[in-house]
Scaffold this motif. Structure first.
Motif, PDB file in Angstrom:
ATOM      1  N   ALA A 161       1.177  -0.940   0.132  1.00 30.08           N
ATOM      2  CA  ALA A 161      -0.047  -0.214  -0.099  1.00 30.08           C
ATOM      3  C   ALA A 161       0.868   1.437   0.358  1.00 30.08           C
ATOM      4  O   ALA A 161      -0.119   2.581  -0.211  1.00 30.08           O
ATOM      5  CB  ALA A 161      -1.263   0.367   1.174  1.00 30.08           C
ATOM      6  N   LYS A 162       1.531   1.430   0.420  1.00 29.83           N
ATOM      7  CA  LYS A 162       2.945   2.500   0.575  1.00 29.83           C
ATOM      8  C   LYS A 162       4.355   2.675  -0.907  1.00 29.83           C
ATOM      9  O   LYS A 162       4.320   3.391  -0.995  1.00 29.83           O
ATOM     10  CB  LYS A 162       4.155   1.978   1.265  1.00 29.83           C
ATOM     11  CG  LYS A 162       3.964   1.872   2.911  1.00 29.83           C
ATOM     12  CD  LYS A 162       4.548   1.513   3.291  1.00 29.83           C
ATOM     13  CE  LYS A 162       4.737   1.358   5.161  1.00 29.83           C
ATOM     14  NZ  LYS A 162       5.247   1.139   5.697  1.00 29.83           N
ATOM     15  N   ILE A 184      -8.773  -3.908  -4.115  1.00 29.73           N
ATOM     16  CA  ILE A 184      -7.961  -3.655  -4.953  1.00 29.73           C
ATOM     17  C   ILE A 184      -7.788  -1.965  -3.661  1.00 29.73           C
ATOM     18  O   ILE A 184      -8.700  -1.660  -4.727  1.00 29.73           O
ATOM     19  CB  ILE A 184      -8.229  -3.782  -6.446  1.00 29.73           C
ATOM     20  CG1 ILE A 184      -8.142  -4.765  -6.850  1.00 29.73           C
ATOM     21  CG2 ILE A 184      -6.848  -3.391  -6.310  1.00 29.73           C
ATOM     22  CD1 ILE A 184      -7.995  -4.914  -8.202  1.00 29.73           C
ATOM     23  N   TYR A 185      -6.601  -2.310  -3.449  1.00 31.37           N
ATOM     24  CA  TYR A 185      -5.996  -1.279  -2.837  1.00 31.37           C
ATOM     25  C   TYR A 185      -5.318  -0.415  -3.976  1.00 31.37           C
ATOM     26  O   TYR A 185      -4.155  -0.470  -4.953  1.00 31.37           O
ATOM     27  CB  TYR A 185      -5.227  -0.644  -1.164  1.00 31.37           C
ATOM     28  CG  TYR A 185      -4.915   1.015  -1.326  1.00 31.37           C
ATOM     29  CD1 TYR A 185      -6.136   1.406  -0.332  1.00 31.37           C
ATOM     30  CD2 TYR A 185      -3.565   0.503  -1.353  1.00 31.37           C
ATOM     31  CE1 TYR A 185      -5.593   2.454  -0.101  1.00 31.37           C
ATOM     32  CE2 TYR A 185      -2.878   1.780  -0.641  1.00 31.37           C
ATOM     33  CZ  TYR A 185      -4.321   3.332  -0.177  1.00 31.37           C
ATOM     34  OH  TYR A 185      -3.707   4.112   0.417  1.00 31.37           O
ATOM     35  N   THR A 235     -11.135   1.824  -0.054  1.00 30.85           N
ATOM     36  CA  THR A 235     -10.673   2.992   0.004  1.00 30.85           C
ATOM     37  C   THR A 235     -10.081   3.314   1.357  1.00 30.85           C
ATOM     38  O   THR A 235      -9.271   4.240   1.481  1.00 30.85           O
ATOM     39  CB  THR A 235     -11.622   3.961  -0.461  1.00 30.85           C
ATOM     40  OG1 THR A 235     -12.681   3.285   0.682  1.00 30.85           O
ATOM     41  CG2 THR A 235     -12.573   4.111  -1.401  1.00 30.85           C
ATOM     42  N   ASN A 236     -10.102   2.488   2.643  1.00 31.03           N
ATOM     43  CA  ASN A 236      -9.554   2.785   3.256  1.00 31.03           C
ATOM     44  C   ASN A 236      -7.940   0.751   3.795  1.00 31.03           C
ATOM     45  O   ASN A 236      -8.829   0.137   3.664  1.00 31.03           O
ATOM     46  CB  ASN A 236     -10.600   1.922   4.923  1.00 31.03           C
ATOM     47  CG  ASN A 236      -9.754   2.573   6.278  1.00 31.03           C
ATOM     48  OD1 ASN A 236      -9.168   3.137   6.741  1.00 31.03           O
ATOM     49  ND2 ASN A 236     -11.131   2.257   6.912  1.00 31.03           N
ATOM     50  N   PRO A 237      -7.046   1.719   4.073  1.00 23.99           N
ATOM     51  CA  PRO A 237      -6.203   0.628   4.500  1.00 23.99           C
ATOM     52  C   PRO A 237      -5.877   0.557   5.593  1.00 23.99           C
ATOM     53  O   PRO A 237      -5.034   0.166   5.863  1.00 23.99           O
ATOM     54  CB  PRO A 237      -4.758   1.972   3.802  1.00 23.99           C
ATOM     55  CG  PRO A 237      -5.382   2.962   4.252  1.00 23.99           C
ATOM     56  CD  PRO A 237      -6.858   3.419   4.398  1.00 23.99           C
ATOM     57  N   GLU A 288      10.353  -4.411 -10.760  1.00 29.44           N
ATOM     58  CA  GLU A 288       9.453  -3.359  -9.688  1.00 29.44           C
ATOM     59  C   GLU A 288       8.656  -4.180  -8.761  1.00 29.44           C
ATOM     60  O   GLU A 288       9.265  -4.453  -7.208  1.00 29.44           O
ATOM     61  CB  GLU A 288       8.469  -2.786 -10.195  1.00 29.44           C
ATOM     62  CG  GLU A 288       8.922  -1.207 -10.888  1.00 29.44           C
ATOM     63  CD  GLU A 288       8.399  -0.449 -11.628  1.00 29.44           C
ATOM     64  OE1 GLU A 288       7.279   0.668 -11.347  1.00 29.44           O
ATOM     65  OE2 GLU A 288       6.875  -0.610 -12.466  1.00 29.44           O
ATOM     66  N   ARG A 289       8.937  -5.536  -9.770  1.00 27.53           N
ATOM     67  CA  ARG A 289       7.939  -6.918  -8.897  1.00 27.53           C
ATOM     68  C   ARG A 289       9.428  -6.974  -8.082  1.00 27.53           C
ATOM     69  O   ARG A 289       8.702  -7.511  -6.862  1.00 27.53           O
ATOM     70  CB  ARG A 289       7.825  -8.052  -9.751  1.00 27.53           C
ATOM     71  CG  ARG A 289       6.414  -6.947 -10.257  1.00 27.53           C
ATOM     72  CD  ARG A 289       5.938  -8.118 -11.533  1.00 27.53           C
ATOM     73  NE  ARG A 289       5.659  -7.785 -12.677  1.00 27.53           N
ATOM     74  CZ  ARG A 289       5.796  -7.803 -13.459  1.00 27.53           C
ATOM     75  NH1 ARG A 289       6.090  -8.160 -14.171  1.00 27.53           N
ATOM     76  NH2 ARG A 289       5.564  -6.896 -14.844  1.00 27.53           N
ATOM     77  N   LYS A 290      10.181  -7.136  -7.789  1.00 25.50           N
ATOM     78  CA  LYS A 290      11.352  -7.928  -7.651  1.00 25.50           C
ATOM     79  C   LYS A 290      11.855  -6.839  -6.169  1.00 25.50           C
ATOM     80  O   LYS A 290      12.230  -7.522  -4.995  1.00 25.50           O
ATOM     81  CB  LYS A 290      12.354  -8.188  -7.902  1.00 25.50           C
ATOM     82  CG  LYS A 290      11.970  -9.636  -9.614  1.00 25.50           C
ATOM     83  CD  LYS A 290      13.764  -9.819 -10.107  1.00 25.50           C
ATOM     84  CE  LYS A 290      13.358 -10.999 -10.724  1.00 25.50           C
ATOM     85  NZ  LYS A 290      14.444 -11.607 -11.238  1.00 25.50           N
ATOM     86  N   GLN A 291      11.256  -5.636  -6.552  1.00 25.22           N
ATOM     87  CA  GLN A 291      11.712  -4.967  -5.612  1.00 25.22           C
ATOM     88  C   GLN A 291      11.010  -4.759  -4.524  1.00 25.22           C
ATOM     89  O   GLN A 291      11.277  -4.602  -3.182  1.00 25.22           O
ATOM     90  CB  GLN A 291      11.798  -3.294  -6.374  1.00 25.22           C
ATOM     91  CG  GLN A 291      12.430  -2.428  -5.048  1.00 25.22           C
ATOM     92  CD  GLN A 291      12.111  -1.412  -5.583  1.00 25.22           C
ATOM     93  OE1 GLN A 291      11.679  -0.819  -6.493  1.00 25.22           O
ATOM     94  NE2 GLN A 291      12.867  -0.043  -5.531  1.00 25.22           N
ATOM     95  N   MET A 292       9.705  -4.981  -4.887  1.00 27.30           N
ATOM     96  CA  MET A 292       8.471  -5.114  -3.835  1.00 27.30           C
ATOM     97  C   MET A 292       9.069  -6.585  -3.110  1.00 27.30           C
ATOM     98  O   MET A 292       8.585  -6.627  -2.181  1.00 27.30           O
ATOM     99  CB  MET A 292       6.912  -5.070  -4.583  1.00 27.30           C
ATOM    100  CG  MET A 292       6.195  -5.830  -3.631  1.00 27.30           C
ATOM    101  SD  MET A 292       5.616  -4.520  -2.747  1.00 27.30           S
ATOM    102  CE  MET A 292       4.847  -2.862  -3.886  1.00 27.30           C
TER     103      MET A 292
END
Length: 273
Positions: A101-102, A118-119, A140-142, A164-168
């Motif tokens: 979420a960040k 889905i956020y 909408t509310n995390p 980006e996926r590997k970084q995540m």
């Protein structure tokens, strides 16, 4: 003799436009008429492929089964009755979600047993899901505490590049002991987090055991890295011709056809009928 086929959906069984071909559907019906189980084994929710089960003549059928959420849920198709629920520990799911979420570039998916939330949905990912009949609710509310009483099947992030996926994944594994996670990639868009020990392969063996079917009596077909545990767990691992290299490397058979040209029918005609 093979007694069960476990099969990935997107980019394996389904055409790129999300439809099920007549050729694949007829082959599946012919296999089940011979007493061979056909089991969709998807990262998606079971709710998203009910119409496809209808086309296969497997919807709401007793003694027929489906696997969802990369092994998180095994159902009997009759009334979508849960056979096994392999949910994430809440604290693990919470930490994974909060990391995703960040990231403002990530669409972070929370799969409960029956509903996808889905956020930060992004247009390309949302279009991909809708094209496959996947319904979701925007989150909408995390505050993850809202899921305290739910079974969380998996948490995944849609990101545009593999880097980006590997970084995540690396960021998540700074927050959660990697030994508590099963991490895979799928559809050239997702990094997926399930609880450790839960994957498409473990669920295939788990269902097989319940049905008295040995791993060597199972065919598995897939195309991407989240299919690898399934392929490694069974007697006949199959890659469709559009599968990634690592899938083809573990396959004992690679189809001549791709997913848009009845690859699964090719497998059934060769090894079952």
């Amino acid at each position: 003799m093979y007694k069960m086929i476990v099969c990935d959906l997107d980019e394996t069984l389904m055409n790129d436009d999300g439809t099920l071909s007549t050729g694949n559907s007829k082959a599946i019906q012919a296999a089940t008429a011979k007493g061979v189980y056909f089991v969709p084994n998807s990262g998606r929710s079971y709710t998203s492929f009910q119409n496809d089960l209808e086309t296969m003549h497997l919807r709401n059928q007793a003694n027929q089964y489906s696997i969802s959420y990369n092994g998180g849920l095994i159902l009997e198709n009759k009334d979508n009755r849960p056979i096994a629920i392999n949910a994430m520990p809440f604290d693990v799911a919470k930490a994974v979600f909060e990391t995703g979420a960040k990231n403002k570039n990530a669409a972070t998916h929370v799969y409960t047993q029956d509903v996808l939330y889905i956020y930060n949905p992004v247009p390309e990912d949302s279009a991909y899901l809708r094209n496959r009949g996947v319904e979701f609710k925007e989150l909408t509310n995390p505050d993850f505490e809202q899921f305290k009483n739910d079974n969380i099947m998996k948490v995944i992030m849609a990101l545009p590049t593999m880097a980006e996926r590997k970084q995540m994944r690396a960021q998540v594994e700074k927050q959660v002991d990697p030994k508590k996670l099963a991490v895979t990639y799928s559809s050239d868009r997702y990094v997926e987090f399930n609880p450790a020990g839960i994957d498409k392969g473990s669920a295939s063996v788990q269902l097989g055991k319940l049905l008295g079917i040995k791993p060597e009596e199972i065919i598995a077909a897939g195309d991407n890295s989240n299919d690898l545990p399934m392929l490694k767990a069974v007697g006949l691992p199959v890659s469709v011709s559009n599968g990634i290299d690592s899938v083809k490397e573990v396959a004992k058979y690679v189809t001549k056809a791709d997913n848009n040209h009845d690859a699964l029918a090719e497998v059934i005609n060769k090894f079952v009928l």
